[in-house]
Design an enzyme around this catalytic site. Structure first.
Site, PDB file in Angstrom:
ATOM      1  N   PRO A   2       0.817  -1.214   0.000  1.00 21.57           N
ATOM      2  CA  PRO A   2       0.000   0.000   0.000  1.00 21.57           C
ATOM      3  C   PRO A   2       0.855   1.270   0.000  1.00 21.57           C
ATOM      4  CG  PRO A   2      -0.162  -1.139   2.103  1.00 21.57           C
ATOM      5  CD  PRO A   2       0.646  -2.006   1.214  1.00 21.57           C
ATOM      6  N   GLU A   3       0.537   2.190  -0.871  1.00 24.03           N
ATOM      7  CA  GLU A   3       1.199   3.490  -0.883  1.00 24.03           C
ATOM      8  C   GLU A   3       0.215   4.537  -0.365  1.00 24.03           C
ATOM      9  OE1 GLU A   3       4.061   4.826  -3.407  1.00 24.03           O
ATOM     10  OE2 GLU A   3       4.578   2.907  -4.319  1.00 24.03           O
TER      11      GLU A   3
END
Ligand SMILES: [Zn+2]
Length: 268
Positions: A2-3
């Site tokens: 996840p960014e």
């Protein structure tokens, strides 16, 4: 992994379930993720009202009316499940609201974390105190000062959380491409004018990704929805050997052990 846009989308999704609600119960299904969960987590959260949700870099923040902030990090594989119909493998932490709705933090690899921090002390909490400015509030002149004299590659400096907080590999590649900046260029040698373009590009790539994530929010209004992961289209990321709009080919190099994708024609 996840960014920032996934974390932002996750926070917005959790907000729909938790904001203004009283926490009826919490269930920690194991004592640790990446590190031990606070032992008094259940005691401090149960009965509290959720007053607001937010994000700092890649940390999600859930504030309660008891002056606590539940800080979560998704690590490599973490995500929240909304209204799970049954407990799944790797559901490690579950919050139930007074409306009977549930969110479950699921993290197969357990690189994520959960901490409870006094809200008034959050800015001094070590993991957060060390962070540079948010990518949405970057000032090109301030960025210029942070990069001054630095001979390291601009790509690596932008991944340094003390320079800019929360920017990951994908969005650094995309923003450098849009700004026409070569990823190996020394950070201190990028002109103010080009940094101004870079700041605009960073905001644009993140905004577009968050908008794409936002459009998926309806999908997890239904039971067993998963927050925060969505497909996106990139101009250079993961497109080695494919055509850039200039007619050149996207190239891949390795910097700091991670892949960089760029167009040698468009980026100087
Ligand atoms: Zn090109």
């Amino acid at each position: 992994m996840p960014e920032l846009p996934e974390v932002e989308t996750t926070v917005r999704g959790l907000e729909r379930v938790l904001h203004g609600r009283r926490i009826a119960s919490v269930e920690a299904r194991r004592p640790d993720l990446r590190r031990a969960l606070p032992v008094d987590l259940g005691q401090r959260l149960t009965g509290a009202h959720v007053t607001s949700l937010g994000r700092r870099a890649k940390y999600g923040l859930i504030d309660t009316d008891r002056g606590d902030t539940l800080v979560f990090h998704l690590g490599m594989s973490g995500h929240w499940r909304v209204d799970p119909t049954e407990v799944a493998k790797h559901d490690h932490f579950i919050i139930e609201t007074d409306e009977g709705r549930k969110v479950a933090l699921n993290d197969a690899r357990r690189f994520g974390s959960l901490d409870l921090v006094r809200t008034e002390e959050l800015a001094q909490w070590p993991a957060i105190a060390a962070l540079g400015p948010e990518p949405f509030s970057l000032d090109p002149r301030d960025l210029k000062r942070r990069l001054a004299g630095r001979s390291a590659a601009i790509k690596l400096l932008l991944l340094d959380q003390r320079v800019v907080a929360g920017l990951g590999n994908i969005y650094v590649c995309e923003a450098l491409y849009r700004a026409g900046i070569h990823p190996k260029r020394a950070g201190g040698s990028v002109s103010l004018e080009r940094l101004q373009r870079l700041v605009v590009a960073i905001e644009a790539v993140l905004d577009e990704a968050i908008a794409a994530g936002g459009s998926t929010l309806r999908d997890f209004a239904s039971p067993d929805g998963e927050l925060g992961y969505f497909s996106k289209k990139f101009e250079v990321y993961d497109r080695e050997g494919k055509k850039c709009s200039c007619g050149g080919l996207v190239k891949r190099i390795v910097q700091g052990g991670r892949s960089t994708f760029y167009c040698p024609k468009c980026q100087r």
